[in-house]
Write a protein that holds these residues in place. Structure first.
Motif, PDB file in Angstrom:
ATOM      1  N   VAL A   1      61.359  59.639  90.735  1.00 28.00           N
ATOM      2  CA  VAL A   1      62.756  58.859  90.328  1.00 28.00           C
ATOM      3  C   VAL A   1      63.707  60.160  91.687  1.00 28.00           C
ATOM      4  N   ASN A   2      63.842  60.921  92.059  1.00 30.14           N
ATOM      5  CA  ASN A   2      64.741  61.670  93.680  1.00 30.14           C
ATOM      6  C   ASN A   2      63.516  61.220  94.810  1.00 30.14           C
ATOM      7  N   PHE A   3      62.798  61.442  94.716  1.00 26.22           N
ATOM      8  CA  PHE A   3      61.670  61.082  95.724  1.00 26.22           C
ATOM      9  C   PHE A   3      61.683  59.846  96.076  1.00 26.22           C
ATOM     10  N   HIS A   4      61.829  59.010  95.242  1.00 28.24           N
ATOM     11  CA  HIS A   4      62.239  57.437  95.856  1.00 28.24           C
ATOM     12  C   HIS A   4      63.964  57.505  95.929  1.00 28.24           C
ATOM     13  N   GLY A   5      64.721  57.777  95.507  1.00 28.66           N
ATOM     14  CA  GLY A   5      66.455  57.527  95.896  1.00 28.66           C
ATOM     15  C   GLY A   5      66.767  58.663  97.062  1.00 28.66           C
ATOM     16  N   GLY A   6      65.507  59.085  97.647  1.00 29.60           N
ATOM     17  CA  GLY A   6      65.787  60.136  98.968  1.00 29.60           C
ATOM     18  C   GLY A   6      65.118  59.296  99.970  1.00 29.60           C
ATOM     19  N   GLY A   7      64.752  58.280  99.924  1.00 32.58           N
ATOM     20  CA  GLY A   7      64.015  57.377 100.479  1.00 32.58           C
ATOM     21  C   GLY A   7      63.135  56.891 100.821  1.00 32.58           C
ATOM     22  N   TYR A   8      61.448  57.516  99.893  1.00 31.33           N
ATOM     23  CA  TYR A   8      61.104  57.660  99.922  1.00 31.33           C
ATOM     24  C   TYR A   8      60.134  55.949  99.403  1.00 31.33           C
ATOM     25  N   GLY A   9      59.172  55.320  99.906  1.00 38.65           N
ATOM     26  CA  GLY A   9      58.688  53.691  98.861  1.00 38.65           C
ATOM     27  C   GLY A   9      58.764  52.617  99.401  1.00 38.65           C
ATOM     28  N   TRP A  10      59.907  52.307 100.203  1.00 44.27           N
ATOM     29  CA  TRP A  10      60.055  50.844 100.621  1.00 44.27           C
ATOM     30  C   TRP A  10      59.245  50.250 100.913  1.00 44.27           C
ATOM     31  N   VAL A  11      58.681  50.485 101.846  1.00 50.30           N
ATOM     32  CA  VAL A  11      57.431  49.388 102.180  1.00 50.30           C
ATOM     33  C   VAL A  11      55.647  50.440 102.253  1.00 50.30           C
ATOM     34  N   PRO A  12      54.575  49.618 102.459  1.00 47.44           N
ATOM     35  CA  PRO A  12      54.803  47.658 102.106  1.00 47.44           C
ATOM     36  C   PRO A  12      55.636  47.077 100.830  1.00 47.44           C
ATOM     37  N   TYR A  13      55.259  47.232  99.861  1.00 46.92           N
ATOM     38  CA  TYR A  13      54.789  46.865  98.285  1.00 46.92           C
ATOM     39  C   TYR A  13      56.478  46.201  98.111  1.00 46.92           C
ATOM     40  N   GLY A  14      57.048  47.424  97.912  1.00 47.09           N
ATOM     41  CA  GLY A  14      58.053  47.331  97.806  1.00 47.09           C
ATOM     42  C   GLY A  14      58.209  47.825  95.925  1.00 47.09           C
ATOM     43  N   LEU A  15      59.898  48.410  95.647  1.00 47.32           N
ATOM     44  CA  LEU A  15      60.427  48.415  94.433  1.00 47.32           C
ATOM     45  C   LEU A  15      61.539  47.606  94.275  1.00 47.32           C
ATOM     46  N   ARG A  16      61.585  46.353  94.004  1.00 51.07           N
ATOM     47  CA  ARG A  16      62.308  45.439  94.171  1.00 51.07           C
ATOM     48  C   ARG A  16      63.028  45.189  92.108  1.00 51.07           C
ATOM     49  N   THR A  17      64.371  44.249  92.707  1.00 54.00           N
ATOM     50  CA  THR A  17      65.081  43.891  91.657  1.00 54.00           C
ATOM     51  C   THR A  17      65.795  43.006  91.576  1.00 54.00           C
ATOM     52  N   GLY A  18      65.238  42.178  90.615  1.00 54.04           N
ATOM     53  CA  GLY A  18      66.504  40.787  90.429  1.00 54.04           C
ATOM     54  C   GLY A  18      65.937  39.850  91.027  1.00 54.04           C
ATOM     55  N   ARG A  19      66.631  39.212  91.644  1.00 57.46           N
ATOM     56  CA  ARG A  19      65.999  38.383  92.308  1.00 57.46           C
ATOM     57  C   ARG A  19      64.764  38.407  93.478  1.00 57.46           C
ATOM     58  N   MET A  20      65.075  39.810  93.870  1.00 55.04           N
ATOM     59  CA  MET A  20      63.741  40.414  95.099  1.00 55.04           C
ATOM     60  C   MET A  20      62.850  40.210  94.060  1.00 55.04           C
ATOM     61  N   TRP A  21      62.847  41.014  93.202  1.00 52.48           N
ATOM     62  CA  TRP A  21      61.909  40.829  92.273  1.00 52.48           C
ATOM     63  C   TRP A  21      60.767  40.270  92.893  1.00 52.48           C
ATOM     64  N   ASN A  22      61.521  38.890  91.609  1.00 55.97           N
ATOM     65  CA  ASN A  22      61.439  37.722  91.480  1.00 55.97           C
ATOM     66  C   ASN A  22      60.309  37.509  92.946  1.00 55.97           C
ATOM     67  N   GLN A  23      61.082  36.848  94.252  1.00 56.38           N
ATOM     68  CA  GLN A  23      60.351  37.039  95.683  1.00 56.38           C
ATOM     69  C   GLN A  23      59.035  37.938  95.704  1.00 56.38           C
ATOM     70  N   ASN A  24      59.147  39.303  95.899  1.00 58.72           N
ATOM     71  CA  ASN A  24      58.388  40.224  96.028  1.00 58.72           C
ATOM     72  C   ASN A  24      56.779  39.866  94.609  1.00 58.72           C
TER      73      ASN A  24
END
Length: 428
Positions: A247-270
């Motif tokens: 969790v800390n590693f993601h919070g530090g900036g890792y893992g946004w692309v290419p797949y993405g961790l998304r919440t709510g409406r963005m989760w649905n779109q992804n």
């Protein structure tokens, strides 16, 4: 989760296979330089996100985390851990991929499990607060072989050249991505007998003792002249690994692309964008396939006994160890690592190293070191060859390495095209 407990959705997710057709198509991408259009979570370095990333890697090195301290160093300010280049990216504008090539490589290796098994970093320039990074590159190698873990596997080699807003080559990252069939990995059951680590108070005391002895060299110089082949580096540790670390590693900036961790409406779109990346959990909720790094039930479904780290986390832990050792006046020039074993939840990595070579090269005073990580089961999990540049007592302060001329030319050409296209967009 047992086979009986696997949902039909789990079974469908493990049904994708490596095909000769996909392997043939992957060869079409070799040697094709492309501007990266990715917008990472971080596009421009700041004092705050540099500190956050350092903390996410377990580093409290004041050169990265304390602006007042860093102002008094040779760098004049905080700098980022060089590996932070891997999580900083703003879209680079460039010419699109050839339409025929794009069509012929669409949905390549769809639904196939991928993990990073290590790579090679070369660092040329520091990252300062205010620096924006762009990148370009692509596939430059492909191997097909039999994997002990999952039958046939494909290794894809990808190089990314990171360039700052001044057009300077900051670093180059060449990584190995291993693609395996989830179903075969589950059927082999190679790691099924590994049990979660358990710790006594005595075990934790041993780890505490190592951490208590760790420190950043800081302003105390490490000189090229004072090292000899065969010298041991100080002991280090990382772990025990917890979900909190991921969790800390993601919070530090890792893992946004290419797949993405998304919440709510963005989760649905992804989910609509990359449906095979989402697999229903035991509650019937579509969730990201990469949750095997924190969801042990899903990790078991594809052949592992429990959740495990991202390999790049250990790469960053080794970099933290090296930067602590060389101090403010040294420079980690190259880091090549091979990830040999998974790092499961609860595992601890013990770090050791040795000086194996010294040389002067193009005005640089270089020291070669070998490092390794060994877990509490006594297994070598990462082997690492690194090169550090140091100051010399007799010849003077640290000199930074220069990128090869052809690499600087490629970077200049790609950035020139980026600024040309940027100006065109602004004028419309």
């Amino acid at each position: 989760m047992t086979d009986q407990a696997l949902t039909e959705d789990f079974k469908k997710a493990t049904a994708y296979e490596l095909t000769d057709h996909d392997i043939e198509r992957a060869h079409l991408l070799l040697g094709v330089d492309m501007a990266s259009r990715d917008q990472e979570q971080i596009g421009t370095a700041t004092v705050d996100n540099i500190r956050s990333f350092a903390y996410a890697c377990g580093s409290d090195n004041p050169l990265f985390c304390n602006p007042e301290y860093a102002a008094g160093t040779r760098w004049g300010s905080v700098i980022a851990p060089s590996m932070m280049a891997g999580v900083i990216n703003r879209p680079m504008l460039g010419d699109p991929m050839n339409a025929e090539l794009k069509a012929n490589t669409k949905s390549l290796f769809r639904g196939i499990h991928m993990f990073i098994s290590g790579g090679e970093w070369t660092f040329y320039r520091p990252i300062f607060p205010g620096d924006t990074l762009y990148s370009f590159g692509g596939e430059d190698g492909l191997e097909v072989k039999q994997s002990e873990f999952a039958g046939r596997s494909v290794t894809r080699f990808n190089s990314q050249i990171k360039v700052n807003q001044r057009g300077e080559v900051v670093s180059v990252y060449r990584y190995r991505a291993i693609l395996t069939e989830r179903k075969k990995a589950r059927e082999t059951g190679k790691y099924k007998d590994i049990s979660p680590a358990q710790y006594s108070d005595e075990d934790l005391a041993r780890i505490d003792e190592i951490y208590s002895a760790e420190t950043s060299r800081g302003a105390t110089p490490l000189y090229f002249d004072d090292l000899n082949v065969g010298d041991a580096l100080p002991g280090g540790a990382s772990g025990p690994l917890t979900v909190t670390d991921v969790v800390n590693f993601h919070g530090g900036g890792y893992g946004w692309v290419p797949y993405g961790l998304r919440t709510g409406r963005m989760w649905n779109q992804n989910r609509k964008r990359i449906a095979p990346f989402y697999v229903k959990n035991a509650q019937g909720i579509p969730d990201v396939a990469q949750r095997l790094h924190w969801d042990s039930d899903w990790a078991k479904a594809i052949g592992n006994p429990m959740a495990y780290d991202y390999g790049v986390m250990r790469e960053n832990y080794l970099f933290r160890y090296l930067t602590d050792w060389v101090g403010d006046g040294g420079w980690v020039y190259k880091q090549y690592d091979e990830i040999r074993k998974f790092n499961y939840m609860g595992d601890t990595q013990f770090i050791s190293g040795e000086v194996v070579g010294k040389r002067e090269e193009n005005g640089l005073f270089l020291v070669d070191v070998k490092l390794k990580m060994v877990n509490q089961r006594g297994e070598d999990t990462v082997l690492c060859d690194a090169v550090v540049a140091l100051p010399s007592r007799t010849q003077g302060a640290l000199v930074l390495p220069e990128p090869p001329t052809d690499l600087k030319v490629r970077a200049a050409r790609m950035m020139a095209r980026h600024w040309e296209l940027s100006a065109g967009k602004q004028n419309k």
